[in-house]
Design a protein around this motif. Structure first.
Motif, short mmCIF file in Angstrom:
data_model
loop_
_atom_site.label_atom_id
_atom_site.label_comp_id
_atom_site.label_asym_id
_atom_site.label_seq_id
_atom_site.Cartn_x
_atom_site.Cartn_y
_atom_site.Cartn_z
N LYS A 142 0.91 -1.10 0.32
CA LYS A 142 -0.06 -0.34 -0.07
C LYS A 142 0.86 1.47 -0.59
O LYS A 142 2.02 1.07 0.88
N THR A 143 0.56 2.09 -0.68
CA THR A 143 1.44 3.15 -0.78
C THR A 143 0.51 4.25 0.47
O THR A 143 -0.21 4.25 1.34
N LEU A 161 -2.98 5.63 0.53
CA LEU A 161 -4.08 4.71 0.88
C LEU A 161 -3.71 3.83 1.62
O LEU A 161 -4.97 3.72 2.83
N ARG A 162 -2.87 4.64 2.68
CA ARG A 162 -2.40 3.36 4.09
C ARG A 162 -3.50 5.09 4.88
O ARG A 162 -4.01 4.99 5.75
N ASP A 216 -7.09 4.92 3.96
CA ASP A 216 -8.05 3.60 5.07
C ASP A 216 -7.83 3.79 6.46
O ASP A 216 -9.56 3.12 6.75
#
Length: 373
Positions: free
Chosen positions: A203-204, A207-208, A211
């Motif tokens: 995950k980039t 994205l972390r 999320d």
């Protein structure tokens, strides 16, 4: 019939007696309208506000968990949290979030499996008392400073801190007495293993973050829905026994009531004068109102000041009790229910009642010593 008569008849008598008393003071139409209007106003202006807090703090807490802030706090604050509160150092994150927001913020963290993995089961349950003692702390202190008092609110903060120690420790003692196996039982087991095995390496950073924010915010929505019954039912009941009629009398508007609790408290004002230094019986209305909502209790302060009833000592005690209790009667039930331990609500309420009284007493006597210096 024989099975239900022993509990059914007393329950019916109590419920009818309560509503008969309220209706005899307010009249039935006004009573019903006040109950509905109060619950409606609480839903719109309190519950949704708390839900917003839960969403924001849930997202923030998940960010802290995702990027290792929780582990950092665990290492730094472990020497302080363990001897004072018998909690892991990471619990301090809950104190910060509730201080900046409100009581339910602690549950948004407790429901996170990685945060909960640091706790034994009895410790996780006691977070309801620990977090509540700091609820809306920043708001209370800033409000009191805005009334022209500067040292008294911080004395009250110290009192609330002491009350939190008493409340949290008592709650843990109550839990272990009724559920001794919770002492060695981890709060989170299988779920943590699944979470810890989740691979974030692909995950980039964006994205972390995304999320974490969305997952934390979603848990906040669940908590916000869970607190609705406790706030509407318990807080409405407390307020209708605390507040009085408006200037026009009983009109059925929200937040009117019979003033029963202040009346009863006034009968033992000598006790409150010795414990808290209250020189006027009207001041008892603040801690009573804080049982249901500290925001409503703060609304009493300007009127008290206009009447000349308050001084620095009262402000210190108000801050300590307002922070430590911060409407726990209207949130403890929902908070423990969301954790799955509703049966321990009575123990949590007893422990926190004692903690709030201790907070007020300590704030009063520390203020007396401060004045002597």
């Amino acid at each position: 019939m024989k099975k239900f008569i022993p509990t059914g008849i007393p329950c019916l008598i109590i419920v009818v007696g309560i509503f008969y008393y309220i209706a005899s003071v307010m009249e039935i139409p006004n009573m019903l309208n006040t109950i509905m209007n109060t619950a409606h106003d609480l839903l719109l202006n309190t519950v949704f506000y708390l839900m917003g807090i839960c969403v924001i703090t849930g997202a923030l807490g998940r960010i802290f968990v995702e990027f290792g802030v929780v582990k950092l706090l665990e290492k730094i604050l472990r020497p302080l949290m363990k001897p004072l509160f018998n909690l892991p150092g990471t619990a301090s994150l809950g104190a910060v979030l509730t201080f900046l927001s409100d009581n339910p913020a602690i549950i948004s963290l407790a429901k996170d499996v990685r945060f909960g993995s640091y706790f034994k089961k009895y410790q996780l349950i006691s977070l309801t008392n620990f977090g509540t003692a700091f609820g809306m702390g920043l708001l209370v202190i800033v409000f009191m400073i805005g009334q022209g008092y500067y040292s008294a609110p911080f004395i009250g903060l110290f009192g609330a801190f002491c009350g939190c120690i008493v409340s949290t420790r008592l709650m843990q003692r109550f839990i272990l007495k009724s559920h001794p196996h919770f002492k060695d039982e981890s709060a989170i087991t299988e779920i943590v293993e699944v979470e810890e095995n989740t691979d974030n390496s692909n995950k980039t950073l964006f994205l972390r973050i995304l999320d974490a924010l969305l997952d934390g915010g979603r848990s906040g929505v669940d908590i916000g829905i869970a607190i609705i019954p406790g706030v509407l039912v318990i807080s409405t009941f407390v307020m209708i026994l605390t507040f009085g009629p408006s200037a026009e009398g009983y009109t059925g508007a929200a937040y009117q009531g019979t003033e029963l609790l202040p009346y009863l408290a006034g009968k033992v004002n000598i006790l409150f004068e010795w414990l808290f230094g209250f020189e006027d019986p009207h001041l008892v209305a603040f801690p009573i109102t804080a049982l249901g909502a500290v925001g409503a209790a703060l609304g009493l302060v300007p009127n008290f000041a206009a009447q000349g009833w308050i001084d620095g000592n009262a402000i210190a005690v108000f801050t300590a009790i307002g922070m430590c209790w911060s409407g726990y009667l209207s949130t403890h039930t929902a908070m423990l229910d969301s954790l799955g331990f509703r049966q321990l609500t009575s123990k949590a309420i007893v422990a926190h009642t004692i903690g709030g009284l201790v907070a007020g007493v300590i704030a009063h006597w520390v203020y007396v010593l401060f004045q002597l210096l």
